[in-house]
Design a protein around this motif. Sequence first.
Motif, short mmCIF file in Angstrom:
data_model
loop_
_atom_site.label_atom_id
_atom_site.label_comp_id
_atom_site.label_asym_id
_atom_site.label_seq_id
_atom_site.Cartn_x
_atom_site.Cartn_y
_atom_site.Cartn_z
N PHE A 234 0.80 -1.22 0.00
CA PHE A 234 0.00 0.00 0.00
C PHE A 234 0.84 1.28 0.00
O PHE A 234 0.39 2.32 0.47
N GLY A 235 2.04 1.20 -0.54
CA GLY A 235 2.91 2.36 -0.58
C GLY A 235 2.35 3.51 -1.40
O GLY A 235 2.42 4.67 -1.00
N TYR A 236 1.79 3.19 -2.57
CA TYR A 236 1.22 4.25 -3.42
C TYR A 236 -0.01 4.85 -2.76
O TYR A 236 -0.21 6.07 -2.78
N LEU A 237 -0.85 4.00 -2.17
CA LEU A 237 -2.05 4.49 -1.50
C LEU A 237 -1.65 5.39 -0.33
O LEU A 237 -2.22 6.47 -0.15
N ALA A 238 -0.69 4.95 0.46
CA ALA A 238 -0.25 5.74 1.60
C ALA A 238 0.29 7.10 1.17
O ALA A 238 -0.04 8.14 1.75
N GLU A 239 1.11 7.10 0.15
CA GLU A 239 1.69 8.36 -0.32
C GLU A 239 0.63 9.29 -0.90
O GLU A 239 0.65 10.50 -0.69
N ARG A 240 -0.32 8.71 -1.60
CA ARG A 240 -1.39 9.52 -2.21
C ARG A 240 -2.20 10.28 -1.17
O ARG A 240 -2.57 11.44 -1.37
N TYR A 241 -2.47 9.60 -0.04
CA TYR A 241 -3.39 10.19 0.94
C TYR A 241 -2.70 10.61 2.24
O TYR A 241 -3.35 10.80 3.26
N GLY A 242 -1.37 10.78 2.17
CA GLY A 242 -0.65 11.32 3.30
C GLY A 242 -0.58 10.41 4.51
O GLY A 242 -0.55 10.88 5.65
N LEU A 243 -0.53 9.09 4.27
CA LEU A 243 -0.46 8.13 5.36
C LEU A 243 0.94 7.51 5.43
O LEU A 243 1.75 7.66 4.52
N ASP A 244 1.22 6.81 6.52
CA ASP A 244 2.48 6.09 6.69
C ASP A 244 2.20 4.60 6.78
O ASP A 244 1.57 4.14 7.73
N GLN A 245 2.67 3.85 5.79
CA GLN A 245 2.55 2.40 5.81
C GLN A 245 3.74 1.80 6.55
O GLN A 245 4.89 2.12 6.26
N GLU A 246 3.47 0.94 7.50
CA GLU A 246 4.52 0.19 8.19
C GLU A 246 4.28 -1.28 7.89
O GLU A 246 3.33 -1.88 8.40
N GLY A 247 5.10 -1.86 7.03
CA GLY A 247 4.91 -3.25 6.63
C GLY A 247 5.65 -4.22 7.52
O GLY A 247 6.81 -3.99 7.88
N ILE A 248 4.97 -5.29 7.91
CA ILE A 248 5.63 -6.34 8.69
C ILE A 248 6.66 -7.04 7.81
O ILE A 248 7.79 -7.29 8.20
N SER A 249 6.25 -7.36 6.59
CA SER A 249 7.17 -7.90 5.60
C SER A 249 7.34 -6.85 4.51
O SER A 249 6.74 -5.78 4.56
N GLY A 250 8.13 -7.17 3.51
CA GLY A 250 8.34 -6.21 2.43
C GLY A 250 7.34 -6.38 1.32
O GLY A 250 6.18 -6.74 1.53
N ILE A 251 7.78 -6.15 0.08
CA ILE A 251 6.92 -6.28 -1.09
C ILE A 251 6.45 -7.72 -1.24
O ILE A 251 5.35 -7.99 -1.70
#
Length: 335
Positions: A234-251
Motif C-alpha cells: 500500500f505504498g502508493y495508496l499511503a503516499e497519495r493520501y498522506g499516510l504512513d505504511q509500516e509493513g511487517i514484511s516487504g513487497i
Amino acid sequence: MNVRRRLISTTAATAAVTLGIVTLSACGGTSDAADKGSESKLDVVASFYPMQYLAEQIGGGHVAVNTLTKPGVEPHDLELKPKQIGELGEADVVLYLKGIQPAVDDAIAQAGVKNTVDAATLTKLEAHGTEVGHEGHDHAEGEHAEGEHAEEEAGHDHGSEAGADPHIWLDPVKYAEVAKGVGTALEKADPAHAADYKKNTDALVKKLGDLNTDFANGLKNTTTKTFITTHSAFGYLAERYGLDQEGISGIDPESEPSPARIKELQDVARKDKVTTVFFETLASDKTAKTLAGDTGLKTDVLDPLEGITDTSKGDDYIEVMRSNLAALQKALGAK
C-alpha cells in the motif's frame, strides 16, 4: 488486426472438442472465452485480476477476457503450465504488469504477441518498502499536502525498474492512468470498436476519480496517519493520501520479519497510536495476529486486490476498495 473469428455452429464446436483443440479458456479465466454471438471478439489475456478488471470494463462486449491467475491463487507465486505458455501466442492482446509475476514476465517475453501491454509503462513507478526492517516512509504527520504526490513523481522514470513497487492499482489515480493506456491499446488492436473503447475508458476513469475523491476526503482528518500491514502493498495508496505504511514484511507477502523488525513495529504502534494490524485475504494472517496479540492491537483485513475470492469484501475492484477505505477510516480514527 489480429482478431480471430470463431465458428459457432454446434457441429463445428463438437468437432473442435473431438480434435482436442484448446482455446484460451484453458488459462483459467473467469470470463467465457467462447464467442456466443455472430460478432468476432478480441481475445485478451490478462495476467491477474487488476489487469482483468481493466480489460473487462473497457472492452465490454467486444472482448473475451481470460486471466492466467485463478481466483484464490497468490499472484506472486504463479507458475504457468507449458500449455498455457504456448497458448499465450494465440492471443490478440496480452495485458500484464511486469515485475509482479516473474513466471508471466518470462512467458510473455517468449510469446511474441504483437499487442502486448505492460501496465508498468503506463504510469510512473516508485520504490516503496524495499529496505528490510524499514518498510515505512517515516514522514511526519501531515507532511504530504494534497497534490504534492503528482509533483514528486516528475523525477521518476517510466517502466518496472529494479526495486520499483509494482502495486500501482491500489492508487486510484495511477490506476486511472493505466486504464487510459489500456483503452488506447484496445482501440489500436480493434479500431472498428474504438469509439466504444473510448467511451468505456472515460466511464471507468470517472469512477476511479470519484473513488479518489472519497479516499482523499475520508482520510483527511484522522487520529493517526500510521497503519501496520503484513504486506507492503500500500505504498502508493499511503503516499497519495498522506499516510504512513509500516509493513511487517516487504513487497513479498511471504517474507518473514526479523525479531528486530517486530520490536520496531511494537514501538511504532505505541508512539503513533496504532490501533490495528492489517492482514490480507490471500496470505497467512499468523504474523499479524501474533504482533497484534503481543501489543494489544486489533486485526482487520486490508485487501491488496490481487484477486477476488469468496472472502473478498466486495464483488469487484470498486467495491473492495471502498471496503478498504472503511477499514482504514475505522483503524485510523477518521473524524
